[in-house]
Design an enzyme around this catalytic site. Structure first.
Site, PDB file in Angstrom:
ATOM      1  N   HIS A 220       8.819 -29.940 -28.183  1.00 31.46           N
ATOM      2  CA  HIS A 220       8.668 -30.864 -27.049  1.00 31.46           C
ATOM      3  C   HIS A 220       7.331 -30.675 -26.341  1.00 31.46           C
ATOM      4  O   HIS A 220       7.181 -31.024 -25.166  1.00 31.46           O
ATOM      5  CB  HIS A 220       9.839 -30.682 -26.074  1.00 31.46           C
ATOM      6  CG  HIS A 220      11.169 -30.773 -26.755  1.00 31.46           C
ATOM      7  ND1 HIS A 220      11.699 -31.964 -27.205  1.00 31.46           N
ATOM      8  CD2 HIS A 220      12.038 -29.804 -27.127  1.00 31.46           C
ATOM      9  CE1 HIS A 220      12.854 -31.736 -27.800  1.00 31.46           C
ATOM     10  NE2 HIS A 220      13.093 -30.439 -27.773  1.00 31.46           N
TER      11      HIS A 220
ATOM     12  N   GLU B  17       9.786 -11.942 -21.028  1.00 34.08           N
ATOM     13  CA  GLU B  17       9.428 -10.578 -20.608  1.00 34.08           C
ATOM     14  C   GLU B  17       8.265 -10.036 -21.446  1.00 34.08           C
ATOM     15  O   GLU B  17       7.328  -9.431 -20.923  1.00 34.08           O
ATOM     16  CB  GLU B  17      10.648  -9.652 -20.712  1.00 34.08           C
ATOM     17  CG  GLU B  17      10.417  -8.199 -20.368  1.00 34.08           C
ATOM     18  CD  GLU B  17       9.843  -7.938 -18.992  1.00 34.08           C
ATOM     19  OE1 GLU B  17       9.362  -6.805 -18.758  1.00 34.08           O
ATOM     20  OE2 GLU B  17       9.806  -8.870 -18.166  1.00 34.08           O
TER      21      GLU B  17
ATOM     22  N   ASN C 227       0.951  -0.531   6.062  1.00 34.79           N
ATOM     23  CA  ASN C 227       1.368  -1.233   4.837  1.00 34.79           C
ATOM     24  C   ASN C 227       2.118  -2.486   5.287  1.00 34.79           C
ATOM     25  O   ASN C 227       3.150  -2.376   5.956  1.00 34.79           O
ATOM     26  CB  ASN C 227       2.291  -0.340   3.996  1.00 34.79           C
ATOM     27  CG  ASN C 227       2.888  -1.125   2.825  1.00 34.79           C
ATOM     28  OD1 ASN C 227       2.332  -2.124   2.395  1.00 34.79           O
ATOM     29  ND2 ASN C 227       4.058  -0.676   2.364  1.00 34.79           N
ATOM     30  N   GLY C 228       1.594  -3.651   4.962  1.00 35.78           N
ATOM     31  CA  GLY C 228       2.247  -4.894   5.386  1.00 35.78           C
ATOM     32  C   GLY C 228       1.208  -5.908   5.827  1.00 35.78           C
ATOM     33  O   GLY C 228       0.025  -5.779   5.497  1.00 35.78           O
TER      34      GLY C 228
ATOM     35  N   LYS D 220       2.954  -1.902  -7.769  1.00 34.38           N
ATOM     36  CA  LYS D 220       4.292  -1.681  -8.301  1.00 34.38           C
ATOM     37  C   LYS D 220       5.380  -2.359  -7.495  1.00 34.38           C
ATOM     38  O   LYS D 220       6.342  -2.908  -8.039  1.00 34.38           O
ATOM     39  CB  LYS D 220       4.568  -0.177  -8.379  1.00 34.38           C
ATOM     40  CG  LYS D 220       5.898   0.181  -8.986  1.00 34.38           C
ATOM     41  CD  LYS D 220       5.953  -0.194 -10.447  1.00 34.38           C
ATOM     42  CE  LYS D 220       7.282   0.007 -11.114  1.00 34.38           C
ATOM     43  NZ  LYS D 220       7.384  -0.612 -12.407  1.00 34.38           N
TER      44      LYS D 220
ATOM     45  N   GLU E  71       0.318  -8.856 -17.875  1.00 32.20           N
ATOM     46  CA  GLU E  71       0.101  -7.877 -16.791  1.00 32.20           C
ATOM     47  C   GLU E  71      -0.939  -6.821 -17.134  1.00 32.20           C
ATOM     48  O   GLU E  71      -1.753  -6.448 -16.304  1.00 32.20           O
ATOM     49  CB  GLU E  71       1.402  -7.128 -16.512  1.00 32.20           C
ATOM     50  CG  GLU E  71       2.438  -7.873 -15.722  1.00 32.20           C
ATOM     51  CD  GLU E  71       3.568  -6.926 -15.360  1.00 32.20           C
ATOM     52  OE1 GLU E  71       4.534  -6.833 -16.121  1.00 32.20           O
ATOM     53  OE2 GLU E  71       3.434  -6.253 -14.320  1.00 32.20           O
TER      54      GLU E  71
ATOM     55  N   TRP F 263      -3.665  -1.960  -1.296  1.00 25.78           N
ATOM     56  CA  TRP F 263      -3.637  -3.176  -2.119  1.00 25.78           C
ATOM     57  C   TRP F 263      -4.040  -4.278  -1.148  1.00 25.78           C
ATOM     58  O   TRP F 263      -3.273  -4.669  -0.280  1.00 25.78           O
ATOM     59  CB  TRP F 263      -2.232  -3.438  -2.673  1.00 25.78           C
ATOM     60  CG  TRP F 263      -2.194  -4.541  -3.677  1.00 25.78           C
ATOM     61  CD1 TRP F 263      -2.373  -4.433  -5.030  1.00 25.78           C
ATOM     62  CD2 TRP F 263      -1.940  -5.938  -3.435  1.00 25.78           C
ATOM     63  NE1 TRP F 263      -2.262  -5.670  -5.619  1.00 25.78           N
ATOM     64  CE2 TRP F 263      -1.996  -6.609  -4.680  1.00 25.78           C
ATOM     65  CE3 TRP F 263      -1.678  -6.692  -2.289  1.00 25.78           C
ATOM     66  CZ2 TRP F 263      -1.809  -7.996  -4.793  1.00 25.78           C
ATOM     67  CZ3 TRP F 263      -1.493  -8.072  -2.406  1.00 25.78           C
ATOM     68  CH2 TRP F 263      -1.559  -8.702  -3.660  1.00 25.78           C
TER      69      TRP F 263
ATOM     70  N   CYS G  85       0.850  -1.195   0.000  1.00 25.00           N
ATOM     71  CA  CYS G  85       0.000   0.000   0.000  1.00 25.00           C
ATOM     72  C   CYS G  85       0.877   1.233   0.000  1.00 25.00           C
ATOM     73  O   CYS G  85       2.092   1.143   0.085  1.00 25.00           O
ATOM     74  CB  CYS G  85      -0.860  -0.031   1.250  1.00 25.00           C
ATOM     75  SG  CYS G  85      -1.667  -1.615   1.499  1.00 25.00           S
TER      76      CYS G  85
ATOM     77  N   LYS H 280       4.670  -8.813 -19.948  1.00 21.26           N
ATOM     78  CA  LYS H 280       4.104  -7.476 -20.188  1.00 21.26           C
ATOM     79  C   LYS H 280       2.659  -7.592 -20.681  1.00 21.26           C
ATOM     80  O   LYS H 280       1.759  -6.913 -20.226  1.00 21.26           O
ATOM     81  CB  LYS H 280       4.948  -6.695 -21.216  1.00 21.26           C
ATOM     82  CG  LYS H 280       6.288  -6.219 -20.677  1.00 21.26           C
ATOM     83  CD  LYS H 280       6.231  -5.095 -19.701  1.00 21.26           C
ATOM     84  CE  LYS H 280       6.139  -5.523 -18.272  1.00 21.26           C
ATOM     85  NZ  LYS H 280       7.302  -6.033 -17.585  1.00 21.26           N
TER      86      LYS H 280
ATOM     87  N   ARG I 107       1.307   1.978  -5.936  1.00 19.59           N
ATOM     88  CA  ARG I 107       1.602   0.930  -4.956  1.00 19.59           C
ATOM     89  C   ARG I 107       0.369   0.117  -4.588  1.00 19.59           C
ATOM     90  O   ARG I 107       0.496  -0.954  -3.994  1.00 19.59           O
ATOM     91  CB  ARG I 107       2.180   1.541  -3.684  1.00 19.59           C
ATOM     92  CG  ARG I 107       3.453   2.350  -3.895  1.00 19.59           C
ATOM     93  CD  ARG I 107       3.895   2.990  -2.588  1.00 19.59           C
ATOM     94  NE  ARG I 107       4.177   1.972  -1.613  1.00 19.59           N
ATOM     95  CZ  ARG I 107       5.362   1.361  -1.495  1.00 19.59           C
ATOM     96  NH1 ARG I 107       6.337   1.698  -2.319  1.00 19.59           N
ATOM     97  NH2 ARG I 107       5.556   0.430  -0.605  1.00 19.59           N
TER      98      ARG I 107
HETATM   99  C1  AGP Z   1       6.897  -6.182 -13.750  1.00 18.01           C
HETATM  100  O1  AGP Z   1       6.304  -5.451 -14.742  1.00 18.01           O
HETATM  101  C2  AGP Z   1       6.146  -6.274 -12.513  1.00 18.01           C
HETATM  102  N1  AGP Z   1       5.819  -5.020 -11.996  1.00 18.01           N
HETATM  103  C3  AGP Z   1       6.740  -7.204 -11.477  1.00 18.01           C
HETATM  104  O2  AGP Z   1       6.888  -8.463 -12.041  1.00 18.01           O
HETATM  105  C4  AGP Z   1       8.097  -6.756 -10.918  1.00 18.01           C
HETATM  106  O3  AGP Z   1       9.084  -6.914 -11.864  1.00 18.01           O
HETATM  107  C5  AGP Z   1       8.434  -7.626  -9.691  1.00 18.01           C
HETATM  108  O4  AGP Z   1       7.434  -7.418  -8.729  1.00 18.01           O
HETATM  109  C6  AGP Z   1       9.811  -7.297  -9.126  1.00 18.01           C
HETATM  110  O5  AGP Z   1       9.820  -5.995  -8.671  1.00 18.01           O
HETATM  111  P1  AGP Z   1      11.205  -5.290  -8.303  1.00 18.01           P
HETATM  112  O6  AGP Z   1      12.056  -5.253  -9.515  1.00 18.01           O
HETATM  113  O7  AGP Z   1      10.795  -3.932  -7.830  1.00 18.01           O
HETATM  114  O8  AGP Z   1      11.831  -6.105  -7.201  1.00 18.01           O
END
Ligand code: AGP
Length: 628
Positions: A524, A501, A101-102, A623, A508, A75, A2, A505, A27
């Site tokens: 395979h 990657e 937050n936590g 994030k 996500e 979150w 959060c 993307k 966040r």
């Molecule tokens: C990637 O687009 C995501 N936001 C997520 O997979 C991110 O890479 C992952 O949570 C790792 O975050 P960090 O690099 O801040 O540790």
């Protein structure tokens, strides 16, 4: 994960809190709330399901006066997103309120004990338990708010960053952290204090920032020096850092979304990332011998710690998500240029797999936010077992940066869009510089290749600019895939992690299921998925594996897959084989990921926009993942 904001001072707190929440919305963004204590010690609490904008609508026409306040954007972990479960939570007697937050892992036990003492709960959250516990401790011990917080946190198990206020103590804000980040901004002559999960909401008011460490409590009194003490009660001297955040990086710069802005940031931020690290030199940094003018890589952390790095028997790279994909590329680079074996591990698996870590291992932790809980825990495990820990991080002053033995910042500026883009290319650039610099000291790099790669690295920003010019063409291509249900991304060698990657993307931000795969692995199993309804993004621009990739491409063509190929400029062979392709400038194999990923970032962006989705704040994501 959060976002928390707090303010105590002489200004109206509400506008500062709301602006701060907007800065931290990446966040977590499923509900929001704020609490204010007005001049006459009135405690007002406002909460709303949804975004910060929904909270602003909720406070319209309400009393939002007060120069002391806390706020939160959520979150959800415990209790679904709702106005009831939104923070702040308040004690049963209405005096004390808190944002968190936590995760409080033993909240159920604590709740039962409090219920036995007559406490009633309105929400399903772990957080409400904490505020009731603080109230209980305060009454039981007849102590100050910060002491009640201290006794309560001794009983709580888990991760937290909290901000607490009490309408019976209108000149005090109490904060504490364990595993979740918390920064405190100090105004001139202690006239005001700002609190936030990171520096971005504070930077426009002050550059004097204290990052709370684990098990620390901050007692912030109006007009007094900041007081910091350990959970044990012992006072500690707060370390004030001068933090300079480029505020222009915190807005969209005229782009419709942060993600697109950050994709277009890449040429400039990679130049920033390389600045001062690629130098013209007549003396080799490794041998010290004079040679005709050429380029050299200088990474201060590698130079200062070359003894630990050169004596490494093995590298273990720990990270999550996109940073894990960068790690897979780092493995190939370090093994190629340094001839040191490299293992790559998901931090979340590594921390609980009882791994064999030896004192002559080097553990490298890669993280954009520098706050990812699993990566932080993997670092602590590695340190406990005597490994030297090297960080590759973006967020300056973050927990991972402060908990590693040394490291290199990627300097790509704040990344706001939840889907990581410029941080990925920044990480790959630093991993390339790292492998070259260490390989030079180790004497395992061919000098001609070294010069070629360093020179070509300086050309990458320009080549990315050429790819960005195809934004409109890629936007057009993206329309074809708006209704796709599945996608496959295929690549070989340095392009295999890029395929992973690209798939991440798309998943996500467009919510389309996608898989990245080594192209040769198709035979395979996954090739069974191929038919005219399966879009296949094929990375063919890897000249060292070119012929192999062409054969794999043939296998998909002969099964009528609908192919979108990423090809090297002027590659007429593939142009003759597929209808849809995106041409990119050719580069050296080991630098291919820095070019190949760009069209994949843009493609996923336009597919998500065409599906009408919130690209910067995709559902269910945040994030930085500060809980495990
Ligand atoms: C990637 O687009 C995501 N936001 C997520 O997979 C991110 O890479 C992952 O949570 C790792 O975050 P960090 O690099 O801040 O540790």
């Amino acid at each position: 994960m959060c976002g928390i904001v707090g303010y105590i001072g002489y200004r109206d707190a509400y506008p500062i809190l709301i602006k701060g929440l907007h800065r931290l919305e990446y966040r977590g963004y499923d509900s929001a709330g704020c609490a204010l204590i007005s001049q006459n010690n009135q405690l007002s609490i406002y909460k709303a399901k949804g975004k910060v904008a929904d909270l602003e609508a909720e406070t319209e026409g309400q009393d939002i006066s007060g120069t002391l306040g806390i706020a939160h954007t959520r979150w959800a972990t415990h209790g679904a997103p709702s106005a009831v479960n939104a923070h702040p939570h308040v004690s049963m007697n209405g005096n004390i309120t808190l944002v968190h937050n936590g995760i409080i892992e033993n909240y159920a036990t604590l709740r039962q004990q409090l219920e036995k003492r007559g406490y009633e709960f309105k929400s399903q959250t772990d957080t409400e338990v904490l505020v009731q516990l603080i109230d209980f401790q305060k009454n039981l011990r007849q102590c100050s708010l910060d002491e009640a917080v201290r006794y309560s946190l001794k009983l709580a198990i888990g991760a937290y960053a909290i901000a607490v206020i009490d309408r019976n103590a209108p000149d005090r804000l109490v904060a504490a952290r364990k595993a979740s980040p918390l920064a405190i901004g100090i105004g001139e002559e202690n006239s005001e204090f700002f609190l936030a999960s990171d520096a971005s909401p504070i930077a426009e008011y002050t550059k004097q920032i204290v990052y709370l460490n684990d098990d620390e409590i901050a007692v912030i009194e109006r007009g007094q020096d900041l007081q910091v003490k350990k959970i044990s009660g012992q006072l500690t001297e707060p370390v004030v850092k001068e933090v300079d955040v480029d505020l222009s990086m915190l807005d969209k710069g005229g782009f419709p979304h942060f993600m697109l802005k950050e994709i277009f940031d890449q040429p400039q931020v990679l130049r920033d990332c390389m600045r001062g690290r690629i130098v013209n030199n007549i003396y080799s940094s490794a041998t010290g011998q004079a040679h005709e003018a050429s380029l050299d890589v200088v990474l201060s952390a590698v130079k200062e710690h070359r003894r630990e790095l050169l004596s490494a028997r093995r590298f273990i790279i720990v990270s999550c998500g996109t940073s894990w994909h960068a790690a897979l590329i780092g493995k190939q680079l370090i093994e190629h240029f340094c001839r040191i074996p490299v293992e790559v591990a998901y931090a979340s698996e590594f921390r609980y797999s009882d791994p064999v870590i030896c004192s002559d291992d080097v553990v490298m932790a890669i993280s954009q936010s520098g706050e990812t809980a699993d990566t932080l825990a993997a670092i602590q495990l590695a340190k406990q077992q005597g490994a030297f820990v090297y960080g590759v991080v973006n967020a300056v002053g973050s927990s991972i940066a402060r908990n590693t033995d040394t490291g290199t910042y990627i300097h790509v500026g704040p990344e706001i869009g939840v889907a990581s883009t410029k941080a990925f290319t920044g990480q790959v650039t630093v991993l390339t510089l790292f492998a070259l610099a260490l390989g030079q000291y180790k004497g395992t790099v061919d000098q001609q290749e070294y010069q070629e790669v360093v020179q070509e690295l300086t050309n990458i920003p320009e080549k990315i600019e050429l790819v960005l010019k195809q934004n409109d063409k890629i936007k057009e291509l993206a329309q074809k895939f708006v209704d796709s249900r599945n996608f496959l991304y295929l690549g070989r060698g340095f392009n295999y992690p890029v395929a992973l990657e690209g798939a991440l993307k798309l998943k996500e931000i467009s919510y389309i299921h996608a898989e990245g795969y080594p192209a040769a692995e198709m035979k395979h199993g996954p090739i069974a998925l191929i038919d005219e309804n399966m879009p296949v993004v094929f990375l063919t621009n890897h000249h060292r594996r070119y012929q192999k990739v062409i054969s794999n491409l043939q296998e998909v063509i002969s099964r009528h897959g609908s192919i979108l190929a990423i090809i090297n400029e002027g590659d007429n062979q593939v142009k003759g084989m597929v209808k849809d392709y995106i041409e990119v400038p050719q580069t050296l194999s080991c630098l291919t990921p820095l070019i190949s990923v760009i069209p994949l970032q843009i493609l996923s962006y336009h597919v998500a926009v065409a599906r009408g989705l919130n690209v910067d704040q995709p559902r269910n994501l945040a994030k930085s993942v500060t809980v495990e």
